[in-house]
Enzyme design. Sequence first.
Site, PDB file in Angstrom:
ATOM      1  N   GLY A 116      82.932  15.253  55.822  1.00 35.44           N
ATOM      2  CA  GLY A 116      82.000  14.142  55.926  1.00 35.44           C
ATOM      3  C   GLY A 116      81.561  13.826  57.344  1.00 35.44           C
TER       4      GLY A 116
ATOM      5  N   PRO B  56      85.243  20.055  56.641  1.00 35.85           N
ATOM      6  CG  PRO B  56      84.834  20.941  58.769  1.00 35.85           C
ATOM      7  CD  PRO B  56      85.921  20.755  57.751  1.00 35.85           C
ATOM      8  N   GLY B  57      81.704  20.278  55.986  1.00 32.40           N
ATOM      9  CA  GLY B  57      80.642  21.157  55.505  1.00 32.40           C
ATOM     10  C   GLY B  57      79.427  20.987  56.399  1.00 32.40           C
ATOM     11  NE  ARG B  58      76.116  15.626  56.021  1.00 36.05           N
ATOM     12  CZ  ARG B  58      75.225  15.711  55.063  1.00 36.05           C
ATOM     13  NH1 ARG B  58      74.045  16.189  55.314  1.00 36.05           N
ATOM     14  NH2 ARG B  58      75.507  15.305  53.842  1.00 36.05           N
TER      15      ARG B  58
ATOM     16  NE  ARG C  88      71.071  16.399  53.014  1.00 36.49           N
ATOM     17  CZ  ARG C  88      70.928  15.433  53.907  1.00 36.49           C
ATOM     18  NH1 ARG C  88      70.000  15.525  54.827  1.00 36.49           N
ATOM     19  NH2 ARG C  88      71.716  14.385  53.889  1.00 36.49           N
TER      20      ARG C  88
ATOM     21  CE1 TYR D  25      72.743  13.470  47.544  1.00 34.01           C
ATOM     22  CE2 TYR D  25      71.941  15.128  49.091  1.00 34.01           C
ATOM     23  CZ  TYR D  25      72.752  14.765  48.030  1.00 34.01           C
ATOM     24  OH  TYR D  25      73.577  15.700  47.479  1.00 34.01           O
TER      25      TYR D  25
ATOM     26  CB  CYS E 191      54.301  18.843  38.487  1.00 34.58           C
ATOM     27  SG  CYS E 191      53.560  20.451  38.711  1.00 34.58           S
ATOM     28  CD  GLU E 192      59.432  16.125  38.724  1.00 34.44           C
ATOM     29  OE1 GLU E 192      59.709  14.910  38.653  1.00 34.44           O
ATOM     30  OE2 GLU E 192      59.619  16.923  37.801  1.00 34.44           O
TER      31      GLU E 192
ATOM     32  CE1 TYR F 109      76.737  19.796  50.465  1.00 33.17           C
ATOM     33  CE2 TYR F 109      76.366  18.742  52.591  1.00 33.17           C
ATOM     34  CZ  TYR F 109      77.224  19.173  51.613  1.00 33.17           C
ATOM     35  OH  TYR F 109      78.570  18.994  51.761  1.00 33.17           O
TER      36      TYR F 109
END
Length: 417
Positions: A224, A268-270, A306, A310, A344-345, A373
């Site tokens: 995180g 950790p990832g991000r 993203r 989010y 189409c959104e 991500y």
Amino acid sequence: MNTHDFNFYHGHDPRELVKTFGSPLYVYNERILRERCAEMVGFSSYPKFVVNYAVKTNSNLSLLKIIREEGLHTDISSEGEAVAAMAAGFLPKEMLFTLNGVGAAELEFAAKIGATISVDSLSQLETLGKVAAGGRIFLRFNSGVGGGHHEKVITGGDGTKFGIMPQYIPQVKELLAKYDLKLIGINHHIGSQNPGEAYLAGVRALLELARQFDDLEYIDFGGGFATPYHKQSGEKPLDLRAIGAAADELFFDFAKSYGKELTYVIEPGRYVVAESAVLLGTVHSIKNCGSQKYAGTDLGFSVFKRPTVYDAHHDIEIYRGGARPLHLTETAPPERINIVGNQCETGDYIARDRDLPPLREGDILGVTDAGAYGYSMACRYNHRARPAEVLITIAGDAKLIRRRDTYEEMLENMQGL
Ligand SMILES: *Cc1c(COP(=O)(O)O)cnc(C)c1O
């Protein structure tokens, strides 16, 4: 990040990269990736310290190989991720499965290859006990602390689906005994992009919980660590050194009083991959609709989710020639614009209400800090091909590390015609 300050493209012109590899295009920088890995490995001075990279963040095999070379292990959240990690050279003993709501087959797979599993509910503990009695396991607790940039990524505290609440520890102990499972580690993960204070509050809370088990070998505080996404407005990077030192103080103290040799783990990832990529795309249309102005691009949410999922902010760069992005103040007065995709959104946007130099058809845009991500959440909605990925190596080459999907392969696994 400002790609110019970091020499991100190593002299390559982003417009040329798009010509060669197609638009949209994920471009990664090897040097930045290695630097972020090294920062994570240096996060703690504790002698037994392990960094598990969260493979879900970005699972391109070339990147995983670099991450492995830098000495990281993996945090795995599905059987498929384990297959990818193994293809990149990770050994099962370098994997911690942090599974959530999975079936017996996936738990059995993880046990069979010899990876360690972290179980996050009493019911999953029972399921695991039935397929892998006698094993060495982790438990994921909900230590009551949560933190993150959006309610959808807060994974600790009340009202999230993750972890075992501490009140169930007596039942946990019964199940461990029933299936002869040895609890070797506990972990938690409080949320993505959490501020340093939340991380430290989490460390305190998990260490408090650890006292209820007297035979642990690992304590794992999750990931995180935040990436600054608003660099154009001066947002500073996390003070990793200060957070690491404060966490060390807590961990060293605990380890001394615990009386057993412990391994300190983070996931950790991000932080590892976010800043290593820019997503390039092309402006195809400019229009006014009511009071709003829109730039239509090939950066739909099938390419980059993203902002849609989010409400995430990513700084945008504009390239009109050369590797250097247009200065935000360089041309005519800025114009307020929405940058949208081709899908189409209504939720299909990359940036809302941005003040940018007036955009033109044919401009190449760079969505910065897009390595985490990004591709890993890309899909083929509208039968659009997922883009290619290119790595700018330390030597400065632009190396294709994943080609664009083809329409033929997108039809391949359909049957019964
Ligand atoms: C996603 C995840 C991580 C990594 O989170 P980041 O915010 O990308 O650092 C770590 N641990 C677990 C269990 C996760 O699910």
